[in-house]
Design a protein around this motif. Structure first.
Motif: not given
Length: 374
Positions: A115, A184, A269-270, A275, A309
């Motif tokens: 990330g 991320v 933002e993963i 994403t 997460w």
């Protein structure tokens, strides 16, 4: 791209797309051409585990151009809409660790972070609410309002049913994570905003408990709730903080402040290519009378849960014994600290962010954020 002698998966692209020399392609190659083998007709020695990495576009074009060349049949480019691609890339349950026997394990063991964690925004000092004509809502001593929009809100990104699987063991995809491939993005915190009115907490399953008050003459409660992997504990205050804890006489009439919306930072933002976002948004509603400040209600107004997460947020209301401004003590203040704790997959470091908001009795406020652990 599917073709002969084997398939190559292009998972993403970054850099300057107008310049092939400045762009990089994210590839998954099941056949590691960098490994030498013996000539055993029955088994590969050593085993070929493939690899995953970012390569310059020029290099990619040179290495894999033959897929579309003469005699190379059945090649094509597969493109899925972002949400469809996400749905098809997720399993129905929690994120599985990489299978043993691949180099993926080494990558997680190295603590690879997937990330980007943006810097906090510039501190906001003495922001003042404005009415529709742009005039300050308070009296003298006006302070400049920041340009950040008070109506900014978190976009809720739909999620597929399940958590992202890590790269399978036996490939070099895991090694890419260990090599520091950052998937991320954590945007910078926004510039300061302005205030708001009370409203009920958003979650219907919220638990409310009474807690010891940090302010003389006021009462406090704590609202606890969750949505998915996002949880929060929010202090609430009934009553006022007065200058030097002495109520003005006569007590001025109270005014509702414009809600302070904290929806722009922190967040992350993963993912690879496609994403997902991990974030939570809150709104502070409060009142002031030119001398005192109080009746603080903090509500959750948005959440977004990302695969793999979790996020826990605590908002604590604290006393402030200083009478402001220091050169002409006139009004009281309260402090609110938001603590954001982002928890990632196994072997990925947690992220901790702090956002401090101060409410002043003259109707202004300050807002400052920072990363404590990244």
């Amino acid at each position: 791209m599917l073709g002969e002698p084997h398939s190559v998966v292009v998972a993403g692209i970054r850099g300057d797309l107008a310049d092939p020399a400045a762009a990089q392609v994210h590839i998954f190659n099941p056949w590691d051409t960098r490994v030498a083998f013996d000539n055993d007709p029955l088994a590969f020695n050593v085993a070929n585990n493939g690899y995953e990495t970012w390569v310059p576009f020029d290099q990619f074009a040179a290495d894999f151009a033959e897929i579309a060349g003469a005699g190379q049949a059945n090649w094509r480019v597969l493109h899925l809409p972002a949400q469809t691609a996400l749905a098809q890339s997720l399993a129905g349950g929690r994120r599985r660790p990489p299978p043993r026997g691949t180099r993926a394990v080494a990558a997680e063991a190295d603590g690879a972070d997937t990330g980007r964690w943006p810097d906090p925004p510039a501190p906001v000092v003495g922001a003042r609410q404005r009415n529709a004509r742009g005039r300050s809502a308070g009296g003298g001593g006006q302070r400049t309002v920041s340009a950040r929009s008070a109506s900014a809100s978190l976009a809720r990104v739909p999620r597929a049913g399940g958590r992202r699987r890590p790269p399978a063991r036996g490939t070099r995809a895991f090694e890419a994570e260990a090599d520091g491939a950052d998937t991320v993005r954590w945007p910078d915190p926004p510039a300061p905003v302005v205030r708001a009115l009370q409203r009920m907490p958003r979650a219907l399953n919220a638990a409310v408990v009474e807690i010891a008050s940090a302010v003389v003459g006021a009462t406090m409660e704590r609202v606890m709730s969750d949505e998915g992997d996002v949880t929060w504990e929010l202090d609430q205050l009934r009553g006022y903080k007065h200058p030097n804890d002495v109520a003005p006489s006569p007590l001025p009439p109270a005014s509702d402040a414009t809600p302070i919306r904290l929806t722009d930072w922190p967040k992350g933002e993963i993912g690879f290519g496609v994403t997902d976002e991990i974030s939570a948004g809150f709104e502070i509603n409060w009142q002031y009378n030119g001398k005192s400040v109080g009746n603080v209600l903090i509500s959750n107004i948005a959440t977004n849960d990302a695969v793999g997460w979790g996020l826990s947020v605590k908002a604590k209301i604290m006393d402030d014994n200083i009478v402001y401004p220091r050169d002409n003590p006139s009004f009281a203040a309260l402090r609110i600290r938001f603590e954001y704790h982002f928890r990632g997959p196994p072997l990925v470091s947690d992220k901790i962010a702090i956002r401090d908001v101060r409410l002043f009795g003259d109707g202004t406020y300050s807002d400052e954020g920072r990363w404590e652990q990244t």
